[in-house]
Design a protein around this motif. Sequence first.
Motif, PDB file in Angstrom:
ATOM      1  N   GLY A  49       4.669   0.658   2.355  1.00  0.00           N
ATOM      2  CA  GLY A  49       5.685   1.225   1.468  1.00  0.00           C
ATOM      3  C   GLY A  49       6.618   2.228   2.102  1.00  0.00           C
ATOM      4  O   GLY A  49       7.624   2.627   1.502  1.00  0.00           O
ATOM      5  N   ASP A  50       6.322   2.665   3.326  1.00  0.00           N
ATOM      6  CA  ASP A  50       7.204   3.638   3.980  1.00  0.00           C
ATOM      7  C   ASP A  50       7.852   3.048   5.223  1.00  0.00           C
ATOM      8  O   ASP A  50       8.489   3.758   5.997  1.00  0.00           O
ATOM      9  CB  ASP A  50       6.417   4.898   4.366  1.00  0.00           C
ATOM     10  N   PRO A  60      -8.025   7.929  -0.692  1.00  0.00           N
ATOM     11  CA  PRO A  60      -7.317   7.246   0.402  1.00  0.00           C
ATOM     12  C   PRO A  60      -8.226   7.068   1.614  1.00  0.00           C
ATOM     13  O   PRO A  60      -8.188   7.840   2.556  1.00  0.00           O
ATOM     14  CB  PRO A  60      -6.139   8.185   0.697  1.00  0.00           C
ATOM     15  N   LEU A  61      -9.027   6.015   1.586  1.00  0.00           N
ATOM     16  CA  LEU A  61     -10.030   5.803   2.635  1.00  0.00           C
ATOM     17  C   LEU A  61      -9.478   5.025   3.818  1.00  0.00           C
ATOM     18  O   LEU A  61     -10.221   4.672   4.727  1.00  0.00           O
ATOM     19  CB  LEU A  61     -11.254   5.079   2.045  1.00  0.00           C
ATOM     20  N   GLY A  62      -8.178   4.719   3.764  1.00  0.00           N
ATOM     21  CA  GLY A  62      -7.563   4.010   4.890  1.00  0.00           C
ATOM     22  C   GLY A  62      -6.808   2.776   4.422  1.00  0.00           C
ATOM     23  O   GLY A  62      -7.018   2.272   3.319  1.00  0.00           O
ATOM     24  N   GLN A 110      -5.977   3.376  -5.733  1.00  0.00           N
ATOM     25  CA  GLN A 110      -6.974   3.315  -4.670  1.00  0.00           C
ATOM     26  C   GLN A 110      -8.105   4.325  -4.888  1.00  0.00           C
ATOM     27  O   GLN A 110      -9.191   4.158  -4.342  1.00  0.00           O
ATOM     28  CB  GLN A 110      -6.314   3.563  -3.296  1.00  0.00           C
ATOM     29  N   PRO A 137       0.843  -1.204   0.000  1.00  0.00           N
ATOM     30  CA  PRO A 137       0.000   0.000   0.000  1.00  0.00           C
ATOM     31  C   PRO A 137       0.879   1.255   0.000  1.00  0.00           C
ATOM     32  O   PRO A 137       1.773   1.388   0.833  1.00  0.00           O
ATOM     33  CB  PRO A 137      -0.796  -0.104   1.309  1.00  0.00           C
ATOM     34  N   ALA A 138       0.618   2.131  -0.945  1.00  0.00           N
ATOM     35  CA  ALA A 138       1.430   3.354  -1.049  1.00  0.00           C
ATOM     36  C   ALA A 138       0.553   4.500  -1.548  1.00  0.00           C
ATOM     37  O   ALA A 138       0.990   5.326  -2.343  1.00  0.00           O
ATOM     38  CB  ALA A 138       2.603   3.116  -2.006  1.00  0.00           C
ATOM     39  N   ALA A 139      -0.672   4.540  -1.070  1.00  0.00           N
ATOM     40  CA  ALA A 139      -1.615   5.547  -1.566  1.00  0.00           C
ATOM     41  C   ALA A 139      -1.958   6.600  -0.519  1.00  0.00           C
ATOM     42  O   ALA A 139      -2.817   7.441  -0.756  1.00  0.00           O
ATOM     43  CB  ALA A 139      -2.895   4.856  -2.047  1.00  0.00           C
ATOM     44  N   GLY A 140      -1.270   6.536   0.621  1.00  0.00           N
ATOM     45  CA  GLY A 140      -1.580   7.488   1.700  1.00  0.00           C
ATOM     46  C   GLY A 140      -1.159   8.902   1.322  1.00  0.00           C
ATOM     47  O   GLY A 140      -0.378   9.115   0.384  1.00  0.00           O
ATOM     48  N   LEU A 141      -1.635   9.871   2.073  1.00  0.00           N
ATOM     49  CA  LEU A 141      -1.376  11.279   1.748  1.00  0.00           C
ATOM     50  C   LEU A 141      -0.010  11.758   2.227  1.00  0.00           C
ATOM     51  O   LEU A 141       0.508  12.748   1.737  1.00  0.00           O
ATOM     52  CB  LEU A 141      -2.472  12.160   2.360  1.00  0.00           C
ATOM     53  N   GLY A 142       0.574  11.089   3.208  1.00  0.00           N
ATOM     54  CA  GLY A 142       1.895  11.480   3.687  1.00  0.00           C
ATOM     55  C   GLY A 142       1.908  12.848   4.328  1.00  0.00           C
ATOM     56  O   GLY A 142       2.873  13.620   4.166  1.00  0.00           O
ATOM     57  N   THR A 143       0.886  13.179   5.088  1.00  0.00           N
ATOM     58  CA  THR A 143       0.789  14.545   5.643  1.00  0.00           C
ATOM     59  C   THR A 143       1.887  14.855   6.661  1.00  0.00           C
ATOM     60  O   THR A 143       2.235  16.014   6.858  1.00  0.00           O
ATOM     61  CB  THR A 143      -0.589  14.770   6.320  1.00  0.00           C
ATOM     62  N   ARG A 144       2.447  13.811   7.304  1.00  0.00           N
ATOM     63  CA  ARG A 144       3.500  14.072   8.302  1.00  0.00           C
ATOM     64  C   ARG A 144       4.766  14.607   7.649  1.00  0.00           C
ATOM     65  O   ARG A 144       5.650  15.093   8.323  1.00  0.00           O
ATOM     66  CB  ARG A 144       3.833  12.792   9.078  1.00  0.00           C
ATOM     67  N   LYS A 179       5.603   9.950  -0.496  1.00  0.00           N
ATOM     68  CA  LYS A 179       6.613   9.769   0.568  1.00  0.00           C
ATOM     69  C   LYS A 179       7.410   8.491   0.349  1.00  0.00           C
ATOM     70  O   LYS A 179       8.562   8.383   0.747  1.00  0.00           O
ATOM     71  CB  LYS A 179       5.963   9.774   1.948  1.00  0.00           C
ATOM     72  N   GLU A 180       6.802   7.519  -0.317  1.00  0.00           N
ATOM     73  CA  GLU A 180       7.507   6.246  -0.571  1.00  0.00           C
ATOM     74  C   GLU A 180       8.653   6.430  -1.559  1.00  0.00           C
ATOM     75  O   GLU A 180       9.504   5.561  -1.701  1.00  0.00           O
ATOM     76  CB  GLU A 180       6.530   5.198  -1.127  1.00  0.00           C
TER      77      GLU A 180
HETATM   78  P1  UTP Z   1       0.048   6.092   7.218  1.00  0.00           P
HETATM   79  O1  UTP Z   1      -0.632   5.726   8.463  1.00  0.00           O
HETATM   80  O2  UTP Z   1       1.502   6.381   7.292  1.00  0.00           O
HETATM   81  O3  UTP Z   1      -0.772   7.299   6.576  1.00  0.00           O
HETATM   82  O4  UTP Z   1      -0.183   4.900   6.191  1.00  0.00           O
HETATM   83  P2  UTP Z   1      -0.391   8.278   5.399  1.00  0.00           P
HETATM   84  O5  UTP Z   1      -1.633   8.978   4.999  1.00  0.00           O
HETATM   85  O6  UTP Z   1       0.303   7.565   4.277  1.00  0.00           O
HETATM   86  O7  UTP Z   1       0.673   9.286   6.016  1.00  0.00           O
HETATM   87  P3  UTP Z   1       0.498  10.467   7.099  1.00  0.00           P
HETATM   88  O8  UTP Z   1       0.179   9.796   8.406  1.00  0.00           O
HETATM   89  O9  UTP Z   1      -0.589  11.377   6.601  1.00  0.00           O
HETATM   90  O10 UTP Z   1       1.833  11.154   7.100  1.00  0.00           O
HETATM   91  C1  UTP Z   1       0.478   3.663   6.323  1.00  0.00           C
HETATM   92  C2  UTP Z   1       0.620   3.029   4.952  1.00  0.00           C
HETATM   93  O11 UTP Z   1      -0.653   2.804   4.371  1.00  0.00           O
HETATM   94  C3  UTP Z   1      -0.734   3.430   3.115  1.00  0.00           C
HETATM   95  C4  UTP Z   1       0.309   4.516   3.128  1.00  0.00           C
HETATM   96  O12 UTP Z   1       0.736   4.860   1.827  1.00  0.00           O
HETATM   97  C5  UTP Z   1       1.404   3.884   3.982  1.00  0.00           C
HETATM   98  O13 UTP Z   1       2.233   3.050   3.206  1.00  0.00           O
HETATM   99  N1  UTP Z   1      -2.123   3.946   2.941  1.00  0.00           N
HETATM  100  C6  UTP Z   1      -2.701   4.664   3.943  1.00  0.00           C
HETATM  101  C7  UTP Z   1      -2.786   3.684   1.767  1.00  0.00           C
HETATM  102  O14 UTP Z   1      -2.252   3.038   0.841  1.00  0.00           O
HETATM  103  N2  UTP Z   1      -4.055   4.161   1.619  1.00  0.00           N
HETATM  104  C8  UTP Z   1      -4.680   4.877   2.592  1.00  0.00           C
HETATM  105  O15 UTP Z   1      -5.856   5.268   2.390  1.00  0.00           O
HETATM  106  C9  UTP Z   1      -3.987   5.125   3.780  1.00  0.00           C
END
Ligand code: UTP
Length: 317
Positions: free
Chosen positions: A143-144, A119-121, A116, A22-29, A39-40
């Motif tokens: 992925g991170d 990014p619903l989680g 995805q 999974p590498a679809a998160g927003l990476g807000t941190r 971020k990946e």
């Molecule tokens: P994180 O909990 O690190 O969330 O996701 P995030 O949104 O990526 O980053 P922050 O917290 O806002 O900085 C853990 C993993 O799950 C993936 C992320 O890409 C990361 O590898 N993920 C998370 C998804 O693929 N989809 C999502 O909807 C959420």
Amino acid sequence: MIAPHSTATPGSPRAVRKAVVPAAGLGTRFLPATKATPKEMLPVVDKPAIQYVVEEAAAAGLDDILMVTGRHKRAIEDHFDSAFELEQALAAKGDTMRLDAVRDPARLADIHHIRQGDPLGLGHAVLCARHHVGDQPFAVLLGDDLIDPRETLLSRMLEVRERREGSVVALMEVDPEQIHLYGCAAVEPTGEDGVVRVTALVEKPAPGAAPSRYAVIGRYVLDPAVFDVLEHTPPGRGGEIQLTDALQDLAAGGTVHGVVFDGLRYDTGDKADYLRTVVRLACDRPDLGPEFSRWLKEFVAGLAGGASDGEEECTAA
Ligand code: UTP
């Protein structure tokens, strides 16, 4: 191609072959760096973080990898594809070392991508892999989240799944003040060293409410039964569909085990941990390590000596 160190019997009906990243998160941190760059894809020395993750999967014998990506994640797809013009230019120069470095990512495994959408989680990201994975157990590697290349955590988890079936999570003991940042597992012993039965899971427990110090880290070997649970898992903490909540359902049925890991792990999605990762892995590199470590020692000695001018310290190398 990395030599696999998997213990799974190839061709056995339950042998795990597929990994989902999974590498679809927003990476807000990690904003603003992650505004337009996933971020990946942040470099850890000279490779993007996600390449270490894919190398780890390949080293454990997983030869089919599905990346779950989202908007602005084109760079991930491009990194694991061929780069015709770059390869031509390097080939023309006879620069075989760099040519290999450019070609290696695409050679690691059979790599697939799926988007995805929203990014619903993490739970939702895993559910997006359902069609590709089918009715077989599979690994999930965030992925991170980097496990030091010298560790064999994933192979151990695959081996536990082979013997015990069900799902397997990776657990690390963390300081009680840190546990609210993770999914947390209540566990009981199995009689096997380093392997526990997970009896309950709670995502990011409130301070004081954690059932243990065992944090769930970003490696999983999942039974396909998790998909049916995820289909019905409502949004949980942070309004996201949490993988931990689905695993809690499976844990209640007694089918989740934990492999306790006390090795080196790096969360490259966190700024401070990212910096530690780069320094640590750079020091370990045979080509960069000796010179970089020398500089680092001088730099740290300067800090300890109370140097107050940051610019002076940085130019001391
Ligand atoms: P994180 O909990 O690190 O969330 O996701 P995030 O949104 O990526 O980053 P922050 O917290 O806002 O900085 C853990 C993993 O799950 C993936 C992320 O890409 C990361 O590898 N993920 C998370 C998804 O693929 N989809 C999502 O909807 C959420």
